[in-house]
Design an enzyme around this catalytic site. Structure first.
Site, short mmCIF file in Angstrom:
data_model
loop_
_atom_site.label_atom_id
_atom_site.label_comp_id
_atom_site.label_asym_id
_atom_site.label_seq_id
_atom_site.Cartn_x
_atom_site.Cartn_y
_atom_site.Cartn_z
N ARG A 273 11.03 13.04 59.94
CA ARG A 273 10.27 12.34 60.75
C ARG A 273 8.98 13.01 60.90
O ARG A 273 7.90 12.36 60.95
CB ARG A 273 10.88 12.40 62.04
CG ARG A 273 12.48 11.59 61.98
CD ARG A 273 12.70 11.40 63.51
NE ARG A 273 14.04 11.14 63.42
CZ ARG A 273 14.85 10.67 64.24
NH1 ARG A 273 14.44 9.91 65.17
NH2 ARG A 273 16.20 10.28 64.10
N ASP A 402 24.39 9.25 52.32
CA ASP A 402 23.36 8.16 51.86
C ASP A 402 22.12 8.71 51.26
O ASP A 402 21.92 8.33 50.20
CB ASP A 402 23.06 7.29 53.09
CG ASP A 402 22.76 8.06 54.40
OD1 ASP A 402 22.66 9.32 54.11
OD2 ASP A 402 22.40 7.44 55.53
C1 DMJ Z 1 16.71 7.16 60.13
O1 DMJ Z 1 16.26 8.55 60.97
C2 DMJ Z 1 16.46 7.40 58.80
O2 DMJ Z 1 16.72 6.13 58.21
C3 DMJ Z 1 17.59 8.23 58.43
O3 DMJ Z 1 17.71 8.48 57.00
C4 DMJ Z 1 19.10 7.54 58.95
N1 DMJ Z 1 18.96 7.30 60.10
C5 DMJ Z 1 18.01 6.69 60.84
C6 DMJ Z 1 18.07 5.29 60.87
O4 DMJ Z 1 19.15 4.54 61.14
#
Ligand code: DMJ
Length: 648
Positions: A273, A402
């Site tokens: 972020r 993921d």
């Molecule tokens: C976000 O902060 C990012 O996409 C992260 O990789 C996974 N979760 C959230 C959104 O769901």
């Protein structure tokens, strides 16, 4: 005395029998142990605790993200079963955990919110003190950092721009010619303005807006850093042309983003972020201030890599540099999706500073992962930063795993397709995923199951829905005979994720959906029914649209806009909902910062022409912050590929 009444026991000395003394002593020692044990549960700030328990590198941390790990611990963190699905993928902590933690965090947050409301003036004073101090303090860190990691910041922005193939904002900011699409894009822009204005009115400087109670949320994910929604929104505001709002955001970053915080942060969350948001703001605008800020922050993250293997731990104290593993992660392990989601940002930190240390750190992670034996070619989610071995055999494309996979293919694309190692690792991983995890339901839906030491769990998390987009952006660079197959796989997964939306009453998708016990893309557990404004399904629509131009993806995106408007829009912002299957929704009172950085940005791009942030030049980090392709030969040579048809 109760002991005296025990029959058949002879009395001795002080009126107590021997066995009575023994029982009494046992009771006393139990009491002492209990009191000492209780110290561990006191907040860090309690003096007594600081006296008795000094922090050590191995002390497990119980701070959590929004997913708050404390709930985890309550539920029995030692039970690996309980860990299932807890940490949300893409490294973000917890899906289930989010739901579980809500109760306790409601109480804690209620307290915090009260404090915030009551102590608003005090906090504002503190914020404005940091406002005056922060810029100069940051400069100090920068100069000390000149002796440390960040040695040279003379990055040539003009040259960088010349090395892009196309203007980043397109000919006309990606304005679509078709009036209906334009109207839809305007609607998304209005949603962004509404979300932003409410954040600004009620939560300015805090991390997120709580739209029902009209106040701010700070949480404990960013180690005391503030303004997550501001940093996450910079690039979205900029590409949407919301320039007054962008300027307010920029000014706040310049004057009030205090990087001298001293709290315990999630390395992953701060990286995706804050580092991602500041990097993309710099690359899009050329504002030197963003570069200075991000270099200071980047250097603060480096101590997390000081482990026997160089695999960073999940939590870092931004002040002292001490780092820990999450208290809930098995045996002090690090999480694949967390340490595997640093590569893109760290390569850019090296680019901007002309200091290879950041790249070295992430290449070291890569080296270890490449070398280590992988069960069936799969990457389990937990790895020990001490031994460098897998700790459990749980594999998931959703929570915990993921964005590691996402960053492999994106590392290759961001290297201008020169990073052959990343390419090889990505396609081998995808092959293993296809062989072991990809399934077809009785109703013909393709999904990615989770794998636990060889046993399949027929569930797919909302987070795993990013994989449609991932597979399609990699379709062209795999083996030529597989190109169509990858396009089909990406389309099938995206279709399944769309089904998870269209099978609910709200037309929004649950946190996790299943394919067992007669279920087909629906949540069967109450705790999986929530939707917290997540982007992954819309993210896949955007990539599928860009790469196929099949109009159904824009239609599906529009369905999501209508559902968000109907069920998540409240008077003072947007809120997640607790049950996507309920006709009358209950709101969770949280406008997540990723709604501004990802969900709305992907929707806006979906309804824009492809020349707004063209994929030939830009790769999105996992928080949707665009980072440019690194064209080494151009940047090091005379450079210049720009076709001059710029809108800038
Ligand atoms: C976000 O902060 C990012 O996409 C992260 O990789 C996974 N979760 C959230 C959104 O769901």
């Amino acid at each position: 005395m109760v002991f005296r009444k025990l029959p058949g026991v002879s009395a001795s000395g002080m009126g107590l029998r021997l066995s009575q003394k023994f029982v009494f002593l046992l009771f006393l020692s139990g009491l002492v142990t209990l009191c000492f044990g209780a110290l561990f549960f006191l907040p860090d700030s309690v003096r007594l605790k600081r006296i008795f328990l000094s922090k050590t590198e191995s002390q497990p941390v119980t701070v959590g993200s929004e997913n708050d790990v404390r709930e985890h611990l309550k539920k029995g963190a030692k039970d690996p079963e309980h860990l299932r699905g807890i940490t949300s993928a893409k490294g973000e902590t917890s899906t289930k955990l989010k739901a579980l933690s809500r109760k306790s965090s409601v109480t804690n947050e209620a307290k915090t919110d009260k404090k915030v409301a009551g102590g608003e003036a005090l906090e504002d004073m503190m914020l404005s003190r940091s406002k005056t101090d922060s810029a100069s303090k940051d400069e100090k860190v920068t100069s000390s950092s000149n002796q440390g990691a960040n040695t040279d910041t003379s990055f040539d922005y003009n040259k960088f721009q010349k090395c892009l193939l196309k203007p980043h904002l397109g000919i006309e900011h990606g304005k679509p010619s078709d009036p209906q699409t334009l109207q839809r894009r305007e609607k998304v822009k209005e949603m962004m303005k509404f979300a932003w204005d409410n954040y600004k009115s009620f939560a300015w400087g805090r991390n997120e807006l709580r739209p029902l109670t009209r106040n701010g949320h700070i949480g404990n994910m960013f180690g005391g850093l503030r303004g997550a929604s501001i940093v996450d929104s910079l690039d979205t505001l900029y590409i949407m042309g919301l320039m007054d709002e962008y300027n307010d955001a920029k000014e706040w970053v310049e004057t009030s983003l205090d990087l001298n915080s001293n709290g315990e942060a999630s390395l992953f969350e701060v990286n995706i972020r804050y580092v991602g948001g500041l990097l993309s703001a710099y690359y899009l605008t050329g504002e030197e201030m963003f570069k200075r800020k991000v270099m200071v922050l980047g250097e603060k993250l480096l101590p997390a890599f000081n482990t026997p293997t160089g695999i960073p731990r999940g939590v870092i104290n931004l002040g002292s540099g001490t780092s820990w593993s999450w208290g809930w992660a098995s045996a002090g392990s690090s999480i694949l999706a967390e340490f595997g989601t640093l590569h893109l940002e760290f390569v850019h930190l090296s680019e901007l500073s002309n200091n290879g240390i950041y790249t070295e750190k992430v290449m070291n992670i890569r080296k270890l992962l490449n070398k280590i034996e992988k069960p069936h070619g799969l990457y389990p989610n937990f790895l020990s930063p001490v031994s460098g071995n897998w700790v459990q055999h749980h594999v998931s494309i959703g929570g915990l795993g993921d964005s590691f996979y996402e960053y492999l293919i994106k590392s290759y694309l961001m290297s201008d397709k020169t990073d052959e190692e990343a390419k090889k690792m990505y396609y081998s991983a995808l092959e293993a995923i296809e062989a072991n995890l990809v399934q077809k339901s009785p109703g013909g839906l393709t999904y990615m199951a989770e794998w636990r030491g060889g046993i399949l769990d027929h569930k797919m998390g909302h987070l795993a829905c990013f994989s449609g987009g991932m597979v399609v952006i990699g379709a062209d660079d795999g083996a030529p005979e597989k190109r169509q197959h990858y396009l089909d796989l990406a389309a099938e997964i995206t279709h399944t994720c769309h089904e998870s939306y269209s099978r609910s009453a709200t037309k929004l998708g649950p946190e996790a959906f299943r394919f067992d016990g007669g279920a087909e893309a629906t949540a069967t557990r109450l705790s999986d029914r929530y939707y917290i404004l997540r982007p992954e399904v819309i993210e896949s629509y955007m990539y599928m649209w860009r790469l196929t131009h099949d109009p159904k993806y824009r239609e599906w995106g529009w369905e999501a806009v209508e559902a968000l408007e109907q069920h998540c829009r409240v008077e003072a912002g947007f809120s997640g909902i607790r049950d996507v299957y309920a006709q009358t929704v209950s709101h969770d009172n949280m406008q997540q910062s990723f709604f501004l950085s990802e969900t709305l940005k992907y929707l806006y791009l979906l309804f824009s022409d492809d020349d707004l942030l063209p994929l030939e030049d830009w790769v999105f980090n996992t928080e949707a912050h665009p980072l440019p392709v690194v064209r080494k030969s151009c940047l090091q040579g005379e450079g210049g590929t720009h076709d001059k048809t710029t809108s800038e």
